[in-house]
Write a protein that holds these residues in place. Structure first.
Motif, PDB file in Angstrom:
ATOM      1  N   MET A 173      39.683  16.937  19.719  1.00  0.00           N
ATOM      2  CA  MET A 173      38.404  17.083  20.317  1.00  0.00           C
ATOM      3  C   MET A 173      38.575  17.087  21.657  1.00  0.00           C
ATOM      4  O   MET A 173      38.930  15.587  21.281  1.00  0.00           O
ATOM      5  N   PRO A 174      38.025  17.542  22.665  1.00  0.00           N
ATOM      6  CA  PRO A 174      37.887  16.421  24.126  1.00  0.00           C
ATOM      7  C   PRO A 174      36.523  16.027  23.530  1.00  0.00           C
ATOM      8  O   PRO A 174      35.702  15.752  23.185  1.00  0.00           O
ATOM      9  N   LEU A 175      36.687  14.265  24.547  1.00  0.00           N
ATOM     10  CA  LEU A 175      35.559  13.557  24.737  1.00  0.00           C
ATOM     11  C   LEU A 175      34.385  14.296  25.188  1.00  0.00           C
ATOM     12  O   LEU A 175      34.439  15.445  26.655  1.00  0.00           O
ATOM     13  N   ARG A 176      33.133  13.717  24.923  1.00  0.00           N
ATOM     14  CA  ARG A 176      32.207  14.551  25.348  1.00  0.00           C
ATOM     15  C   ARG A 176      31.083  13.225  26.092  1.00  0.00           C
ATOM     16  O   ARG A 176      30.851  12.498  25.444  1.00  0.00           O
ATOM     17  N   VAL A 177      30.341  13.966  27.067  1.00  0.00           N
ATOM     18  CA  VAL A 177      30.021  12.493  27.898  1.00  0.00           C
ATOM     19  C   VAL A 177      28.033  13.257  27.756  1.00  0.00           C
ATOM     20  O   VAL A 177      28.452  13.982  28.438  1.00  0.00           O
ATOM     21  N   MET A 178      27.177  12.424  27.223  1.00  0.00           N
ATOM     22  CA  MET A 178      25.664  13.193  27.471  1.00  0.00           C
ATOM     23  C   MET A 178      24.781  12.242  27.224  1.00  0.00           C
ATOM     24  O   MET A 178      25.314  11.764  26.973  1.00  0.00           O
ATOM     25  N   ARG A 179      23.278  12.784  27.308  1.00  0.00           N
ATOM     26  CA  ARG A 179      22.470  12.109  27.707  1.00  0.00           C
ATOM     27  C   ARG A 179      21.989  11.676  25.584  1.00  0.00           C
ATOM     28  O   ARG A 179      22.823  12.505  25.291  1.00  0.00           O
ATOM     29  N   LEU A 180      21.929  10.792  25.756  1.00  0.00           N
ATOM     30  CA  LEU A 180      21.542  10.628  24.215  1.00  0.00           C
ATOM     31  C   LEU A 180      19.644  11.149  24.220  1.00  0.00           C
ATOM     32  O   LEU A 180      18.836  11.423  24.086  1.00  0.00           O
ATOM     33  N   ASP A 181      20.180  12.075  22.328  1.00  0.00           N
ATOM     34  CA  ASP A 181      19.550  12.726  21.924  1.00  0.00           C
ATOM     35  C   ASP A 181      19.464  12.528  20.353  1.00  0.00           C
ATOM     36  O   ASP A 181      20.217  11.742  19.519  1.00  0.00           O
ATOM     37  N   SER A 182      18.785  13.390  19.802  1.00  0.00           N
ATOM     38  CA  SER A 182      18.228  12.843  18.471  1.00  0.00           C
ATOM     39  C   SER A 182      19.160  13.211  17.260  1.00  0.00           C
ATOM     40  O   SER A 182      19.436  12.862  16.022  1.00  0.00           O
ATOM     41  N   THR A 183      20.296  14.071  17.762  1.00  0.00           N
ATOM     42  CA  THR A 183      21.580  15.056  17.160  1.00  0.00           C
ATOM     43  C   THR A 183      22.663  14.045  16.693  1.00  0.00           C
ATOM     44  O   THR A 183      23.138  14.202  16.271  1.00  0.00           O
ATOM     45  N   ILE A 184      22.417  12.675  18.032  1.00  0.00           N
ATOM     46  CA  ILE A 184      23.924  12.031  18.014  1.00  0.00           C
ATOM     47  C   ILE A 184      23.098  10.428  17.042  1.00  0.00           C
ATOM     48  O   ILE A 184      24.117   9.618  17.821  1.00  0.00           O
ATOM     49  N   ARG A 185      21.600  10.137  17.030  1.00  0.00           N
ATOM     50  CA  ARG A 185      21.375   9.064  17.397  1.00  0.00           C
ATOM     51  C   ARG A 185      22.079   8.192  15.680  1.00  0.00           C
ATOM     52  O   ARG A 185      21.858   6.995  17.016  1.00  0.00           O
ATOM     53  N   PRO A 186      22.204   8.716  14.744  1.00  0.00           N
ATOM     54  CA  PRO A 186      23.107   8.163  13.481  1.00  0.00           C
ATOM     55  C   PRO A 186      24.230   7.425  14.168  1.00  0.00           C
ATOM     56  O   PRO A 186      24.207   6.276  13.902  1.00  0.00           O
ATOM     57  N   ALA A 187      25.377   7.926  14.964  1.00  0.00           N
ATOM     58  CA  ALA A 187      26.537   7.932  15.780  1.00  0.00           C
ATOM     59  C   ALA A 187      26.127   6.807  16.281  1.00  0.00           C
ATOM     60  O   ALA A 187      26.588   5.230  16.586  1.00  0.00           O
ATOM     61  N   PHE A 188      24.752   6.818  17.467  1.00  0.00           N
ATOM     62  CA  PHE A 188      24.275   6.032  18.119  1.00  0.00           C
ATOM     63  C   PHE A 188      23.960   4.826  18.168  1.00  0.00           C
ATOM     64  O   PHE A 188      24.630   3.270  18.409  1.00  0.00           O
ATOM     65  N   GLU A 189      23.389   4.940  16.797  1.00  0.00           N
ATOM     66  CA  GLU A 189      23.517   3.461  16.397  1.00  0.00           C
ATOM     67  C   GLU A 189      23.960   2.511  15.427  1.00  0.00           C
ATOM     68  O   GLU A 189      24.575   1.210  15.347  1.00  0.00           O
ATOM     69  N   GLU A 210      32.360  13.280  16.293  1.00  0.00           N
ATOM     70  CA  GLU A 210      31.404  12.996  15.249  1.00  0.00           C
ATOM     71  C   GLU A 210      31.229  10.771  15.912  1.00  0.00           C
ATOM     72  O   GLU A 210      30.104  10.397  15.378  1.00  0.00           O
ATOM     73  N   GLN A 211      31.658  10.451  16.394  1.00  0.00           N
ATOM     74  CA  GLN A 211      31.851   9.123  16.599  1.00  0.00           C
ATOM     75  C   GLN A 211      31.466   8.532  18.484  1.00  0.00           C
ATOM     76  O   GLN A 211      32.225   9.667  19.546  1.00  0.00           O
ATOM     77  N   CYS A 212      30.049   8.057  18.046  1.00  0.00           N
ATOM     78  CA  CYS A 212      29.950   7.695  19.189  1.00  0.00           C
ATOM     79  C   CYS A 212      30.681   5.780  20.148  1.00  0.00           C
ATOM     80  O   CYS A 212      30.325   5.635  19.304  1.00  0.00           O
ATOM     81  N   VAL A 213      31.419   6.247  21.177  1.00  0.00           N
ATOM     82  CA  VAL A 213      32.362   5.135  21.310  1.00  0.00           C
ATOM     83  C   VAL A 213      32.328   4.590  22.665  1.00  0.00           C
ATOM     84  O   VAL A 213      33.228   3.984  22.841  1.00  0.00           O
ATOM     85  N   ALA A 214      30.909   4.675  23.242  1.00  0.00           N
ATOM     86  CA  ALA A 214      30.750   4.452  24.631  1.00  0.00           C
ATOM     87  C   ALA A 214      29.342   4.648  24.962  1.00  0.00           C
ATOM     88  O   ALA A 214      28.695   5.696  24.545  1.00  0.00           O
ATOM     89  N   LEU A 215      28.490   3.737  25.456  1.00  0.00           N
ATOM     90  CA  LEU A 215      26.812   4.280  26.143  1.00  0.00           C
ATOM     91  C   LEU A 215      27.162   3.015  27.153  1.00  0.00           C
ATOM     92  O   LEU A 215      27.290   2.684  27.796  1.00  0.00           O
ATOM     93  N   VAL A 216      26.164   3.663  28.375  1.00  0.00           N
ATOM     94  CA  VAL A 216      25.253   2.766  29.247  1.00  0.00           C
ATOM     95  C   VAL A 216      23.953   3.345  29.537  1.00  0.00           C
ATOM     96  O   VAL A 216      23.889   4.277  29.372  1.00  0.00           O
ATOM     97  N   ASP A 217      22.962   2.669  30.117  1.00  0.00           N
ATOM     98  CA  ASP A 217      22.293   2.698  29.824  1.00  0.00           C
ATOM     99  C   ASP A 217      21.564   2.191  31.546  1.00  0.00           C
ATOM    100  O   ASP A 217      21.658   1.409  32.190  1.00  0.00           O
ATOM    101  N   SER A 218      19.860   3.017  30.745  1.00  0.00           N
ATOM    102  CA  SER A 218      19.062   2.365  32.323  1.00  0.00           C
ATOM    103  C   SER A 218      17.632   2.407  32.299  1.00  0.00           C
ATOM    104  O   SER A 218      17.460   2.968  31.850  1.00  0.00           O
ATOM    105  N   PHE A 219      17.241   1.147  33.661  1.00  0.00           N
ATOM    106  CA  PHE A 219      16.153   1.593  33.561  1.00  0.00           C
ATOM    107  C   PHE A 219      15.587   1.526  35.005  1.00  0.00           C
ATOM    108  O   PHE A 219      16.413   0.890  35.344  1.00  0.00           O
TER     109      PHE A 219
END
Length: 235
Positions: free
Chosen positions: A1-17, A57-66
């Protein structure tokens, strides 16, 4: 399965945490951890944005901003501050972290990054980022452990954890009363959310970050139990 780049939302919240737990490296109980994540990512000023990379189903990277207010030579502008840029080591050769940063680079606000690891600071100029004058940090260590941790963080960041071998109770210098300010004893006033931040607007050139009332109100809402835990976890 190819990597997906997406905004954080509730559907992937457990993997993100789960990825956050690995990054933070803390042993908070589940209740406190969820409260911190909610405060950090859900209750902040709405202009923030979080991008993640998903491998199945695994979150492997993140970047945040203010998005925060700044003064540029006296003119008020909005700038986007990057933070929490992290990618699991095995995905870094694939350029996953860079893909996330490019998502932020497509935002309309000018981007700024303050601090970061040596690796991150080496990558950003290759993406067209320019280096600004050095930001000075002022620190008054009161324990030998604090001073050692600061030195390791600057000179040998991969081994910063060695400072934890020094007991906390060993002082760096004897405590002594500070002299009173020249203008007399200052007054202390409680700040109430919804009012303007009690700080004067700087009157000088260059780039200056402003403390907005919204950010100040958000900072005061950090879960109370986390304050002592966060302080005790630092070297």
């Amino acid at each position: 399965m190819p990597l997906r780049v997406m905004r954080l939302d509730s559907t992937i919240r457990p993997a993100f945490e789960r990825l956050l737990a690995e990054i933070w490296g803390q042993t908070w109980d589940e209740e406190l951890a969820r409260a911190l994540v909610q405060w950090r990512y859900d209750e902040r000023v709405p202009a923030g944005e979080t991008w993640v990379a998903m491998d199945g189903e695994q979150c492997v990277a993140l970047v945040d901003s203010f998005v925060r207010p700044y003064l540029l030579d006296g003119r008020r502008i909005a700038m986007r501050e990057t933070c929490d840029w992290y990618c699991l080591p095995r995905y870094r050769p694939l350029g996953v972290g860079i893909r996330l940063v490019r998502q932020l680079m497509a935002c309309p606000e000018p981007l700024i990054s303050i601090g970061g690891s040596e690796t991150n600071l080496a990558i950003l100029p290759r993406l067209g980022w320019a280096e600004l004058p050095t930001v000075e940090r002022f620190l008054l260590p009161i324990r030998a452990r604090n001073l050692t941790g600061t030195w390791l963080r600057t000179k040998w960041p991969a081994h910063e954890g060695l400072a934890k071998a020094i007991p906390r109770f060993i002082p760096l210098r004897p405590a002594r009363p500070a002299p009173p300010p020249a203008g007399g004893i200052p007054g202390i006033t409680d700040w109430s959310p919804g009012t303007a931040a009690p700080l004067p607007i700087p009157e000088r050139g260059g780039l200056v970050e402003l403390l907005s009332a919204e950010d100040l109100a958000w900072m005061t809402r950090i879960p109370r139990r986390s304050r002592s835990r966060l302080a005790s976890s630092s070297p």
